[in-house]
Design an enzyme around this catalytic site. Structure first.
Site, PDB file in Angstrom:
ATOM      1  N   ASP A  18      -0.804  -9.522   3.895  1.00 39.21           N
ATOM      2  CA  ASP A  18      -1.864  -8.921   3.085  1.00 39.21           C
ATOM      3  C   ASP A  18      -2.280  -7.628   3.765  1.00 39.21           C
ATOM      4  O   ASP A  18      -2.557  -7.597   4.978  1.00 39.21           O
ATOM      5  CB  ASP A  18      -3.049  -9.862   2.962  1.00 39.21           C
ATOM      6  CG  ASP A  18      -4.094  -9.332   1.987  1.00 39.21           C
ATOM      7  OD1 ASP A  18      -3.853  -9.437   0.781  1.00 39.21           O
ATOM      8  OD2 ASP A  18      -5.117  -8.814   2.467  1.00 39.21           O
ATOM      9  N   ASN A  23      -6.833   2.981  -2.535  1.00 37.04           N
ATOM     10  CA  ASN A  23      -6.618   2.902  -3.974  1.00 37.04           C
ATOM     11  C   ASN A  23      -7.847   3.379  -4.729  1.00 37.04           C
ATOM     12  O   ASN A  23      -7.724   4.054  -5.760  1.00 37.04           O
ATOM     13  CB  ASN A  23      -6.275   1.460  -4.349  1.00 37.04           C
ATOM     14  CG  ASN A  23      -5.440   1.349  -5.615  1.00 37.04           C
ATOM     15  OD1 ASN A  23      -4.543   2.150  -5.832  1.00 37.04           O
ATOM     16  ND2 ASN A  23      -5.736   0.366  -6.444  1.00 37.04           N
ATOM     17  N   HIS A  47      -4.787   5.264  -8.212  1.00 38.39           N
ATOM     18  CA  HIS A  47      -3.703   4.279  -8.270  1.00 38.39           C
ATOM     19  C   HIS A  47      -2.346   4.889  -7.942  1.00 38.39           C
ATOM     20  O   HIS A  47      -1.467   4.198  -7.403  1.00 38.39           O
ATOM     21  CB  HIS A  47      -3.654   3.644  -9.669  1.00 38.39           C
ATOM     22  CG  HIS A  47      -4.833   2.775  -9.958  1.00 38.39           C
ATOM     23  ND1 HIS A  47      -5.056   1.582  -9.322  1.00 38.39           N
ATOM     24  CD2 HIS A  47      -5.880   2.946 -10.816  1.00 38.39           C
ATOM     25  CE1 HIS A  47      -6.156   1.022  -9.781  1.00 38.39           C
ATOM     26  NE2 HIS A  47      -6.698   1.839 -10.700  1.00 38.39           N
ATOM     27  N   ASP A  55       0.087   3.290  -5.348  1.00 43.43           N
ATOM     28  CA  ASP A  55       1.458   2.851  -5.657  1.00 43.43           C
ATOM     29  C   ASP A  55       2.448   3.393  -4.635  1.00 43.43           C
ATOM     30  O   ASP A  55       3.394   2.692  -4.226  1.00 43.43           O
ATOM     31  CB  ASP A  55       1.853   3.324  -7.053  1.00 43.43           C
ATOM     32  CG  ASP A  55       1.088   2.593  -8.148  1.00 43.43           C
ATOM     33  OD1 ASP A  55       0.473   1.545  -7.836  1.00 43.43           O
ATOM     34  OD2 ASP A  55       1.107   3.055  -9.304  1.00 43.43           O
ATOM     35  N   ASP A  68      -1.652  -6.226  -3.290  1.00 42.10           N
ATOM     36  CA  ASP A  68      -1.202  -5.755  -1.977  1.00 42.10           C
ATOM     37  C   ASP A  68      -0.702  -6.923  -1.130  1.00 42.10           C
ATOM     38  O   ASP A  68      -0.793  -6.888   0.098  1.00 42.10           O
ATOM     39  CB  ASP A  68      -2.328  -5.009  -1.260  1.00 42.10           C
ATOM     40  CG  ASP A  68      -3.564  -5.866  -1.044  1.00 42.10           C
ATOM     41  OD1 ASP A  68      -3.592  -7.011  -1.587  1.00 42.10           O
ATOM     42  OD2 ASP A  68      -4.479  -5.433  -0.342  1.00 42.10           O
TER      43      ASP A  68
END
Length: 604
Positions: free
Chosen positions: A484, A492, A497, A501, A527
């Site tokens: 994680d 983010n 975004h 990404d 994530d």
């Protein structure tokens, strides 16, 4: 009736025994008219039973049953006529003439059979039936010419008027029966087996023609011999009917197609034989009724053969026109189809290629001929080719489907959907036919859909579905890392975004760089990532988890800036069958590690 061999049938053996015993009897006791006619009447009764059983057999077709019912009527007429003649002889043993009642009943019965034979369907097209009529009429005319020259002309001229008319009527009927039998045998539609038909033809014809034939060949056979040459054909006919009754089940079996060239030679043999007979009859320069009969027969036979040849020539011209049209149609279809057609031999050498190879493979058809298909097949597909070839060889004439890759002229490989059929038994093909359709785009779409179903569209890593499949397929204990990202949410939220990404894609690239062969990196969502380690113990997995955390935490240059995220990694080890349990255990370990990194106490 059950299938039974004629060699063991007691009735058939009894008829053979009868034929053997009557020879010494009549040769010793001479002319026994009453005995001869009594035996004949008994044979007529047996014949009526035999043909009735044949006519009522379930395997008989309606057209065949019509012939056999006519035979039943004819045999019944013979029972009455011959029985009447026997009764006359019992009343007057000195009687030497044959009753008109007997002759009339026999001739009427045989005429009924002739009518049924002539009405029997020939099969085939109209032109085939025309040639068959020509052939049968030609052969019949040849037989009639020989009978006239050697037997009938002399025999008929020496009799009284009544006897001449009776003999003429019997001879004509027998010739018509011969014609009917020839018609059925040549057409291949006879409601009887060939062996039984030929035997019956000899027997039935012999009843009317045996006496003059024997007289012409051997001279006067004597009183007893005369009885024998009339009675033995009757025994032979009865044996033929019984044999057909035993073999009637064969009519239900599939028949081989056509009579071949053997039947077509008979008319030409009749022409040659008649011409030779004409030359022989003219050797002494005397022209009488016998010679005129041969001459007229030769003219008729020649006209029939010429008519048959004219019909055959017209048929050949029409057939050649049809073949040319079909060839042109086939050529146009092959040249304009988008599918590839290849013919290869058993060593995979290409013997024919259709023009579509230029469009599909970039290679002209003439350049493919003589080359090996193995050299054009993708190396990974050659074993599949060998397996499919074995299936094709094991099932000649049956299409076997497969999908394979063949090399294009530009060096790439094209997927083709193939249907392979072994037509080596066909002399016009003589090889394996491969029909192929370009499936490159369809295969690419299929592969892409399959990949999307098992891979994450953003990072290209395996998704949860593929992760579970690989765990279920593992044959030994596995370790799993659950990862994680720490600090990803802030990137983010603040950078958007798109930047998030790019961070996820970089993490995926780094994970793929760490794992080894047989190991799998997956994105579970958001994530959260996982790494599957088949055959790795917990200690080795812990060391890899530390390496993953260090590699992921290194700065990431994205869009001219450096971004950093952390990685909390949980480790679990156990049996692959408990995939969900391992993920839960790794998830708990990951959260413990995350709290420890934040200085929080771990929850139980």
């Amino acid at each position: 009736m059950p299938k039974r061999s004629g060699a063991t049938d007691p009735v058939l053996l009894g008829l053979v025994l009868l034929g053997v015993l009557i020879v010494p009897w009549f040769l010793r006791h001479g002319e026994q008219r009453t005995t001869s006619w009594a035996i004949q009447t008994g044979l007529d009764v047996a014949n009526t039973y035999f043909v009735w059983r044949i006519a009522t057999n379930p395997v008989m077709t309606p057209a065949g049953r019509r012939i056999w019912w006519a035979a039943v009527l004819a045999c019944a007429g013979c029972v009455v006529g011959d029985g009447y003649q026997t009764a006359l002889l019992l009343a007057n043993p000195a009687m030497t003439t044959i009753s008109a009642v007997q002759t009339g009943l026999v001739v009427a019965g045989m005429a009924t059979v002739v009518g049924a034979m002539l009405r029997h369907p020939l099969g085939g097209s109209g032109r085939q039936r025309l040639r068959l009529w020509f052939d049968a009429t030609t052969v019949l005319t040849g037989v009639a010419v020989f009978l006239w020259y050697f037997f009938l002309a002399t025999d008929l001229s020496g009799r009284q008027a009544t006897d001449r008319w009776a003999a003429s009527a019997t001879a004509v009927v027998m010739l018509l029966i011969t014609f009917g039998l020839l018609k059925l045998i040549l057409s291949g539609t006879a409601p009887f087996t060939r062996a039984a038909g030929i035997t019956a033809a000899i027997g039935v014809s012999g009843t009317g023609l045996a006496a003059p034939v024997a007289l012409g060949l051997f001279g006067d056979p004597g009183p007893g011999g005369g009885m024998l040459v009339q009675l033995l054909p009757c025994v032979l006919a009865s044996a033929a009917f019984r044999f057909q009754q035993l073999q009637v089940w064969r009519l239900a079996e599939p028949k081989p197609g056509g009579t071949g060239g053997q039947s077509s030679r008979l008319p030409y043999l009749a022409v040659v034989a008649t011409q030779i007979l004409l030359v022989v009859s003219l050797r002494d320069g005397r022209v009488d009724a016998r010679v005129w009969g041969v001459a007229i027969g030769a003219v008729v036979i020649t006209a029939l053969v010429l008519g048959r040849q004219v019909a055959a020539l017209r048929d050949n011209e029409r057939l050649l026109t049809e073949i040319d049209g079909q060839a042109e149609r086939f050529r146009a279809l092959v040249q304009n189809t988008t599918d590839v057609t290849l013919v290869i031999d058993r060593t995979a050498v290409i013997t024919y290629a259709s023009p579509a190879t230029l469009r599909v493979l970039g290679v002209p058809a003439e350049d493919l001929a003589g080359t090996s298909l193995h050299d054009r097949t993708h190396p990974d597909d050659r074993e599949l080719h060998a397996e499919q070839a074995r299936r094709i060889f094991a099932n000649p004439g049956t299409g076997i489907t497969m999908q394979t890759r063949w090399r294009h002229a530009d060096g790439s490989f094209r997927w083709l959907d193939l249907v392979g059929t072994d037509l080596g038994h066909n002399p016009n093909v003589g090889g394996i036919v491969l029909n192929g359709r370009d499936a490159t785009e369809a295969r690419a779409l299929h592969d892409e859909l399959s990949r999307q179903a098992t891979h994450d569209s953003l990072t290209g890593l395996a998704n949860r579905v593929l992760l579970h499949r690989r765990m279920e397929a593992a044959a030994q204990r596995v370790s799993i890392l659950l990862i994680d990202l720490d600090g990803f949410k802030e990137i983010n939220d603040r950078r958007g975004h798109h930047t998030g990404d790019l961070v996820l894609q970089e993490v995926a690239r780094r994970l793929n760089g760490i794992i080894g062969a047989g190991e799998l990196a997956a994105r579970l969502g958001g994530d959260e990532f996982a790494v599957l380690l088949p055959g790795t113990d917990a200690a080795a997995a812990e060391r890899l988890a530390e390496q993953v955390a260090a590699v992921v935490s290194e700065p990431m240059p994205i869009g001219g800036e450096l971004f950093r995220v952390g990685a909390s990694v949980g480790v679990a080890e156990g049996a692959p069958a408990d995939g969900d349990g391992l993920l839960r255990e790794a998830d708990a370990a990951m959260y413990r590690h995350k709290r420890e990194r934040k200085g929080q106490p771990a929850a139980n």
